[in-house]
Structures are given as structure tokens and as C-alpha cells.
Enzyme design. Structure first.
Site, PDB file in Angstrom:
ATOM      1  N   ARG A 297     -37.064  33.679 -14.735  1.00  0.00           N
ATOM      2  CA  ARG A 297     -37.622  34.588 -15.720  1.00  0.00           C
ATOM      3  C   ARG A 297     -37.417  34.146 -17.367  1.00  0.00           C
ATOM      4  NH1 ARG A 297     -36.034  40.595 -13.524  1.00  0.00           N
ATOM      5  NH2 ARG A 297     -37.660  40.455 -11.884  1.00  0.00           N
ATOM      6  N   TYR A 439     -46.348  37.663 -13.179  1.00  0.00           N
ATOM      7  CA  TYR A 439     -45.184  36.971 -12.443  1.00  0.00           C
ATOM      8  C   TYR A 439     -43.693  36.832 -12.602  1.00  0.00           C
ATOM      9  CZ  TYR A 439     -46.146  32.008 -14.292  1.00  0.00           C
ATOM     10  OH  TYR A 439     -46.237  30.752 -14.700  1.00  0.00           O
ATOM     11  N   GLU A 440     -42.943  36.527 -11.813  1.00  0.00           N
ATOM     12  CA  GLU A 440     -41.690  36.768 -11.930  1.00  0.00           C
ATOM     13  C   GLU A 440     -41.017  38.160 -12.387  1.00  0.00           C
ATOM     14  OE1 GLU A 440     -39.921  34.707 -10.616  1.00  0.00           O
ATOM     15  OE2 GLU A 440     -41.098  33.063 -10.442  1.00  0.00           O
ATOM     16  N   GLY A 441     -41.923  39.101 -12.261  1.00  0.00           N
ATOM     17  CA  GLY A 441     -41.491  40.447 -12.513  1.00  0.00           C
ATOM     18  C   GLY A 441     -42.339  40.821 -13.805  1.00  0.00           C
TER      19      GLY A 441
END
Lengths: 595, 595
Positions: A297, A439-441
Site C-alpha cells: 500500500r 488495487y491493494e485496497g
């Protein structure tokens, strides 16, 4: 196309004057002086500009292709990857024990910014490998470490993260991929993973997949997920790639952007089950993944900074060159390029002031990461630094990536019609950037994180401690005797008050009225970004005064900070008001009446 | 893909209750009752849904192609164009004298929204023809009208607007295309035009280009530009297409979006000069073009509404279907689709509340257009309506199109990772939308217009008169006795105060400090949009009360208005503050220090 310029001047200012790198390195017990750090940055900047930047357009126009069940990357990608590894860049941040260079987070942040700026699609490959290495370093057995780490640190093999499935995106509790224990201690993995970045490519002989899956008796939900290593080729006793494992790429996606980066659908265990090796303990996969995810992140946030800077540089070059109309209130003697138009200047400084804030914040968080990981730092200080990192990871991820949308948008706007045709390249940055708030949350996931885990869980302790520290900076700036900076100090102070008000409200309503709180979570995340960015501008001004920089350098930093104060910090009060009052309309909306 | 649904319910509410179409039609002397207007809307909605919407994806994925020096449009486009003309849709708004249907602006706005929503790329063709027809109606000689109008109204021939050149984009003063008078009264046109929408295609036998060019002795700058008709095929005495004119398409652009719409590079007069016919008088081309441009800008604003609604509908369908995680504060009994997540609801209502505001404002401006063009309306009222239209055209163009960026962005975000892959179609709306803040005058050009021509020139008269009218609406809403609406009334009142403050400042500083004023022009434009949108929500609430709509319908309108009040109107004060204080940092930035 403009040529990428690594922001060495700003990096030098930040390392020398804002964050005092010499002192930081000493405190962390690092054997690295400031000049060496800057020399590494300069070298990386050269590689980014001369090697990576030139392949970026081809990555977009040609893209990674699916050809005869193989992924063929765009022209130049494979060679540049080899040169990247040969130059030791893949090994920068990792322990010397695995042939890494043991450099600190600050240096790796500075350098990683450049890779992503020069070619977002290219840099994703080492970025994912880094995540996989982190996971193995954290939780891998000695055997796994011995087998995989050196090859991954050197870049000889790459790594991937296999989390998402068609039914499990933001909600990892829904992961269905199976892992059945085998007599020899390994597991047999079967299932489908999607959106796997560099899940298949032609750079290297082997690809090491880290895969979330469930063992047969695992508890339901996120507490029943384990993490496995699944190599594309099994590794022989001598360390060479051996038999093909039962994992393959079924196809790659046709995407809005990052065409150069293959996004794979991965099939595990179509025949006998893919052979996988448990990382750490069963059912703790999500925990390990979160360690890796924090890194990832942070890296995605950094991509936001990178692509913003690249788009800004590109738009700036155009604005300094394109002649179109005489600017209002001028007779043409100041030049006739469009940078003289007030609104073009506004857009450029809007980009620059946010980029200045983001770069400083990324380095600040890196100093905290270094402190948290250093054995020479006392436990109490390490914990404080770690708490700071955890508080700010969602801000880096969420705010940088959302800010990058605005910046890449404005960059297209500076180009006008030429920005909408693909040939100028402005549109590529805009398209590429679109993935990073997903992406990645997604941004909402980051927002949930900062509300739930980072504010409610410790009852605001970490949050308020940071705001107290920002208040000290405000006080210093006010005392510095530069009345021209008062606007920055005052707007920052007001923004901090708005943030405190939001925190109080969230703490008061988190349990009784969670849906209202979460309806404002994305705004709360943005408010954090706004305030932290203002803090960075204040620190930059203080450092500039202390260092006695040249008048034009001071004017530059001051204009950037003032712009940020008047255009960004001023929004804090409204964000707070909307957090407090804005949730109910959406929550109470009659669901039969959306259309 | 979701299927497009024309917003007939909202249109019915707006025509019946908010804008009292019956009364409006009477006032304008139109022979059209409300039921007929709604029946036309319903028929258009059916055509948009059943014929146009299905070709939209093909327009994107296949696109218009450049094949053997010809433009081949995407599968289905040509047939649907034919059906569109056969249905009489191309003729809707034009005078019966030219075989048009003579319908008013309100109806054509309602219907045009649907065409653009169903396929932006497709609808650009009739949109450009409309602009060319307007120009000929306004300034064309009887001979030109006789030769061209019926065929263009019927759609048998299409029209284009040729303004931009490589060196003349926002700055039309730089137009270099030449027009040399010929003995027979025609002209010989030579030069290159770029970014010509539907400059070449395979729909029709002839294409009628309207071209800006300079005669040999023309004054420099914008006062030396004339407007010409240049047909692709010269027209025989019997009205049929004859010899090929010396104008050709050299190539089409590869663009970020609207792939279905061919964007042509046009070459005029490579051999003997393209034969062109003067429209109106020499050197008045820009004036005529501005009449046409006002129509075109309104239409592009409408595209902003259209693509917003289409993207919203698409995201809504996904949110109502996709299951992913249990929503915070719920046990799952309210459903497990992602529309239960507070942030997804926030995004959807953010879209909807802005769409509600835009659609109402588009229809409001259309009522003013009808009044301004009606022979049954007294002169004074006509002039007032025309002033209102001119004030609001840049708001429609600038604010709708910028708002569409946020809405199409959020629509992708609702899809998450599935939004970034092209297969779901969410990305197409996002890409297509990107052009609308650029063409027909960038947002900055609209902002210059509202500052210079629409505020400074009449010393704020038209602007303040509108705000006074909005204040009456605020007073009515406060008096309506619905305390739940107080937040809307209060926020709107505060926003009006912010707008008044900005106007005073602009009037005070316009001459002495124009660069500071123009540095805030885009924010000033946004502030206008915010206030007008709030006004529309207030009118919607008043109308809903008066009509006594069902409780759920009232709840829907109220939630939308409250969301708008708390999330959008609250930003007005900050916009005003930034307009007043935010300009100098960018203007004073030291130009040597951008990098």
C-alpha cells in the site's frame, strides 16, 4: 514526449534540510551518509531517465500480449529488467544476508518514486517481487528463505501476490482457493486467482507466487486463510528450476491502463494440484499478507506521487512550449507560451504544490519505517514510529492515489485537444493512474482502515498524538517571524481543528452509529491527507528558513505552500462538516428509488 | 452490460411539476401539450434503448477505422443512423419550412440527453449537423438555405464545424486557412483543419463542412475570420451531389475515448482550392460561429449530463447485484449486495444528486431558450431570457462536463477492479467523458467567458438578477413549512452569499488586477454551477410539495437535495475564499523554478 527528470533537487532539499538524513541515519544505526544517499538517488535518476523512461510508451502502445499461451512483454521491457537487476536495483532494500544492499526505507522510497515515474507498468514487476520478499522475510521458514530469497532479491526470479478471486475482491473472507496437506509436508493448491500483476511474463526463468488459500478444516472467514509459496517451476535441490508446477496463466486482461503490465488470470491445480509450501503457520495468512500489504500500500501510494510528477513534468514541458493566445493582463513581453495564462499557472501549481506535499510525506513516513525497524532505536520510540506508520499508510495509499487522479486529469487539460489524442502520451498517465485507487485496497478500504483500525481501535490515541505534533510545527512557523508564512500556519491550524472535530465525532459515534461514521470515511481519509500535506509544507518552509536557501528557492517553496494553504487546506472545514452531517441522506435513501 | 433506461420518470416530474410545461408552451405560443411532449420523450427513450445503446460498445471496441483512405464506422452505426433519420429524430428541433418538426428547446433537450447517453460517439454526428444547420439558419443566404437545409434537417447530409488548426485551438485569432474570392462569387478555400468530428464517415452521400477562413485582405485577429460552406460533393442544380470538391480527410485520430466518432484531419484545397460559399458577410464568421457555438456548448454540457446518467445507471446495476462483504452495522438481512456499504451509497447518491441538479438546470435553460426565440413573448421578456441563457451557457458547458468527470470516475470506482478492465464497459464512459471539458472551448475558456463577457461586461447585472431570483426560491422554501428542507434552504442561502461576495470582488478587481481575477475564473465557474444546482434542488422540493408526490418520491427528492446541500453547496464558501485569495501564489511563482 518530454524526458523524465528525477526530482533530485527536491530530494536533496528534503534529505538535507527537512529530514536531516545524516542525523536520521545515525539514529537508526545506518552506515550511510547523506552524500552517498544522494549519489544513489542521482544514479537511480540516471537509470530511470535513460533506460526505463524510453520504454514506457511502447509498454502502452504495444502492451503485454497473450501469444500462443505465453505472455510477451513489450519491446525493451525484458532487456531493461535485466539491466535493472544487473545494476543491483532489485536488491536495494533487502538484508545483506540475502545479497541485498541493506539500504534504508528513506533511500528506497526516493529511488522507487523514480522507477514508477519512469514506467509505472515496468516498475510493477519489482514492486510485486518486493512484497513477496517481505512476506518471506517476515514469516517464511529458513528452508523457504534459503530456497527463494537470494534469487528474488537479485531479481533472477520474480514474485507475485495472489489474493483476489472472482468472488473475493475487497472481501478476502470469501477466498475459496483450496490447500490440501500432502504427506511430504507440502500442500496441493487448487483454485482460480484473478488480477494477478505479472502473474506471467517473459523476464525470468521462474515466478514465485504467494497464494492465499484455505486448508480443509480451516475456520470460515478471514481467520481460516493461509499463505503459500507456489513456484511456477519447482526448485531442484541445487537451487535450479526443475519440473513445471501445476499452475498456469489462462489469459491476461484488456485494461484501461498499465498495458505494459500483464494482469493474469491464474489457474492452480487443474491436474493434480499445484505444489505449495506453507508460509508461517496455518490460518495466519491474512496477518502475514497484511505486513506485505502495508508495504504494497505504501508502494501504491508512491505510485500516486510518481505518476503525478511524471504527468506534471509532461504538462509543464508542453505549457512552456505551446504558443496560444496572449495572456490576459499581459502585453506578450513576458512570453507568449500558455504558461503565462493564469489558469494554466493555477493548474501547474495545483499539481506542484500537491506533489511537494506528497514527496515530503512519503519520505517522512519512510523515516518512521526506518525507526520502527532499527535495532538501535529504543523500544518505546520504535513503537511510536510503528504506530505513526500504521496511521499514515492508508493516508499515503488513499490520499496520494486520489490526488494523482486530479493531477493526471489536469495534465491532460493543459494539453487541451492534444491531451485527448493518444499520441502525446498525456492520456497514458491519466489511464495508468486510474488503477491505483482500486488495487491493494480501494480508497474506501483505506478509509475503513483509518476509521476502524487506526482511529476507533485506540480511541484516537495515535491520531491525536500526530495532531499534537503538527500543532508544534504550526507554533514554530508562527514564531519564525516570517509573516508571509502566516497564511500557511493559520490555514493549517484551522485544518487541524477540523480534523480534531472529526475525530471527536467519530469516537463519539463509532459504536452507536457506525453507518453514519463510515459514510464519511472517505472524506475523513481525505481530511487526513489535506492536513498531513499542509504539515509537510510547513516543515518545508521552516527548513528553508533555517537553511537560508536562495531567494528564488524560498519564493518557490512559499508559493507552493501558500497555494496549498489557500486551495487545499481551506477545504478542511467543509470536509469536517460533511463528515458530521453528510452521511444520513445516503443511508436513508429509499432503495426502490435509485432510478 | 446494463441496459440504458431513459429517465422518463424524472423528466415527467420536471415537465409537469417543476417547469409547468403546459404553461410554458402556451407562453411561447407552441402548439404542444405536456402529454405529447412526454409521449415524444417516451418514444425517444425507446429508440435510444433499443437501437442506439446496443451499438455503443462496438463503437468503442471496433471504433471508426481508417481503411484505404476511407472512414468505416463501427458495425451498426450506419444502419442506426438511417433509422434515426427515418424516425424523424434529426428534424426534431428545426423549422417546418425546412421539413423540421418545429419542436421547442425543452423537448429537444430532453430527447438529446437520451441520444448522448445511449451512445455518445453516435450522437455526435447529429449534434454537429445541428450546429451547422443553426449557423445556416442564422446567417445563410436564401440560396444556401434552399440548397442545404432540407437535406441536413432530414439527415440525408450531415454537417461539420471546422474551426481548429494545428496552431489555432483555443485561440481562433490564429486561424490561417485561406479563402480567395472567385469570379463566380464563390471562394477557393485552402488550409488544414484538425479535430473535425465526423469530418469523414460512411453514413451519407454528402458532408457539408462549415469552415472558418480568412479572405486575402481580412484584418488580423478574430475580426478577420469569415465562415464558409464547403460541401464534400458540389451540389447540382437539381439538388443532387455532383463533382467531388477539393477537400479530403487525411487521417483520423487515435483517441482516449469516443472511438466510435471519427475525428478527422481535413485538407482543403490541395489542388485548385476547395470551392466554398460565404455564409453571411465577410469577417463576421466568428460572430456566426458563436451563435452556433452557444448551441454546441449547450449540447456538450448536455453530453456531460448524459454520460453521467449512463455511467450512474451502469454502476447502480452493478452495485445492486455484486455481493462482497457484509456492510458495516448490518446483519445482512437488508441484503448483501455492495449497495448496502455506506461508501457505495455515498458515491451513488453523489452521482444521482448531481444528475438531478443538472437535468433540471438543462431543462430550465431550455425554457429560457424557448422564451428568447418565441415571437409570442414580449421583447423585454425575450431579452431577459436571452441574457439568462448567455449567462448560463458556460455553466452548462463548464460545470456539467467537469461534474461528469467525477461521476464517471466514481462509476468506475463502484466496479472496483472490474471497472479497470475494459470488458465491463465502465471504463468506456470514463474515457469518453474526458473530451467534454476540452472541446467546444475548454473549461478555462468557459470560465473566461463567464468572468469577462457574462459578469464584467454588464457589471454583474445578469448575474445579480439571477441570484435575486434564487433568493426568492430560498424564501419560498423556508416558508413552505417543511423543516426537513431547512438545511437545503440555508446551505443555498450561504452559497448565494458566497457567490455575491465573489461577484463583488471580481467587479472591483476586474480592471485593476485582471490576472488575479482570471486565476480564479475556473473556481468562479464552479461556484456558479454549485449554486445553480442547489437552486434546482430547491425548485424540485417546492414542486414536490406542491404536487403532493408520494412519500417515497418525496424521500428520494429530499435525500438527493440534502446530500447536495451537505456535500456540494457547503463547498461554496471555500470556492469564494479561494477566488479572493488564491490567485497570487500561481501568478507570482518564479518561472525558473517549476522543476
Amino acid at each position: 514526449m518530454s524526458q523524465y527528470q528525477a526530482p533530485l533537487k527536491d530530494i536533496s532539499f528534503l534529505l538535507k534540510h527537512v529530514f536531516n538524513f545524516e542525523q536520521h541515519a545515525q539514529r537508526c544505526g545506518l552506515e550511510l551518509d547523506g552524500d552517498t544517499a544522494l549519489a544513489i538517488a542521482a544514479e537511480a535518476g540516471k537509470f530511470a531517465k535513460e533506460k526505463i523512461d524510453p520504454i514506457n510508451r511502447k509498454g502502452d502502445t504495444q502492451g503485454a500480449r497473450w501469444n500462443d499461451s505465453k505472455v510477451v512483454t513489450a519491446d525493451g521491457f525484458k532487456d531493461v529488467y535485466q539491466a535493472f537487476c544487473d545494476g543491483g536495483w532489485s536488491a536495494l532494500r533487502f538484508p545483506e544476508q540475502y545479497d541485498g544492499q541493506g539500504l534504508c526505507s528513506v533511500v528506497s522510497t526516493v529511488v522507487d518514486e523514480m522507477w514508477h515515474a519512469a514506467s509505472f507498468s515496468f516498475a510493477l514487476c519489482p514492486m510485486l517481487t518486493n512484497g513477496a520478499v517481505e512476506a518471506l522475510l517476515t514469516a517464511g521458514s529458513d528452508a523457504l528463505k534459503q530456497t527463494y530469497l537470494k534469487k528474488m532479491v537479485s531479481g533472477e526470479w520474480t514474485g507475485t501476490m495472489n489474493l483476489t478471486e472472482p468472488g473475493a475482491g475487497s472481501d478476502l473472507a470469501a477466498v475459496q482457493t483450496k490447500a490440501v496437506p500432502h504427506a511430504d509436508g507440502s500442500y496441493r493448491i487448487s483454485g482460480q486467482k484473478i488480477f494477478i500483476t505479472y502473474g506471467e511474463h517473459d523476464f525470468t526463468d521462474n515466478i514465485i507466487h504467494l497464494v492465499l488459500a484455505r486448508t480443509p478444516d480451516a475456520p470460515k472467514g478471514v481467520k481460516g486463510i493461509s499463505l503459500f509459496v507456489v513456484p511456477k517451476f519447482l526448485v531442484n535441490a541445487d537451487g535450479t528450476p526443475g519440473a513445471r508446477n501445476d499452475v498456469r496463466c489462462a489469459s491476461i486482461e484488456h485494461k484501461l491502463g498499465i498495458h505494459g503490465s500483464p494482469t493474469a488470470v491464474m489457474l492452480f491445480g487443474e491436474q493434480d494440484g499445484a505444489i505449495g509450501y506453507l508460509v508461517g503457520e496455518e490460518n495466519r495468512g491474512l496477518e502475514y499478507m497484511f505486513i506485505m500489504m502495508n508495504e504494497a500500500r505504501f508502494a501504491v501510494g508512491l505510485q500516486g506521487l510518481s505518476i503525478s510528477d511524471r504527468a506534471y513534468q509532461h504538462a509543464l514541458a508542453f505549457a512552456q512550449e505551446r504558443v496560444q493566445g496572449r495572456a490576459v493582463g499581459e502585453d506578450g513581453s513576458q512570453g507568449k507560451t500558455i504558461i503565462r495564462h493564469p489558469d494554466v499557472r493555477r493548474m501547474l501549481l495545483s499539481m506542484k504544490s500537491r506533489i511537494d506535499a506528497m514527496r515530503a510525506l512519503a519520505i517522512y513516513v519512510s523515516t518512521q519505517k526506518d525507526l520502527a525497524h532499527s535495532s538501535s532505536v529504543p523500544e518505546l520510540a520504535k513503537n511510536a514510529a510503528q504506530a505513526r506508520v500504521e496511521l499514515l499508510i492508508p493516508v499515503i495509499k488513499g490520499w496520494f492515489t486520489e490526488t494523482a487522479q486530479r493531477i493526471t486529469y489536469d495534465a491532460v487539460q493543459v494539453f487541451g485537444g492534444m491531451g485527448f489524442v493518444e499520441e502525446t502520451g498525456a492520456a497514458q498517465y491519466y489511464r495508468d493512474a486510474r488503477i491505483i485507487t482500486i488495487y491493494e485496497g480501494t480508497t474506501a478500504i483505506q478509509a475503513n482502515d483509518i476509521v476502524g483500525r487506526k482511529t476507533l481501535r485506540d480511541e484516537g490515541t495515535a491520531a491525536l498524538s500526530l495532531i499534537d505534533e503538527i500543532a508544534l510545527t504550526v507554533a514554530s512557523l508562527k514564531k519564525s517571524g516570517n509573516t508571509a508564512d502566516d497564511v500557511v500556519a493559520n490555514r493549517l491550524e484551522q485544518a487541524c481543528a477540523a480534523l480534531r472535530e472529526s475525530i471527536s465525532w467519530i469516537l463519539a459515534n463509532g459504536k452507536a452509529n457506525p453507518r453514519s461514521v463510515y459514510a464519511g470515511s472517505v472524506l475523513y481519509l481525505e481530511l487526513w491527507g489535506v492536513v498531513c500535506g499542509g504539515w509537510m509544507h510547513a516543515l518545508r518552509l521552516l527548513a528553508a528558513h533555517e537553511a537560508g536557501v536562495a531567494p528564488d528557492d524560498l519564493a518557490e517553496k512559499r508559493a507552493s505552500a501558500q497555494f496549498y494553504a489557500e486551495h487545499v487546506l481551506t477545504g478542511a472545514g467543509v470536509l469536517a462538516s460533511t463528515i458530521l452531517h453528510g452521511g444520513d441522506s445516503a443511508l436513508n435513501f429509499p432503495d426502490t428509488h435509485w432510478l
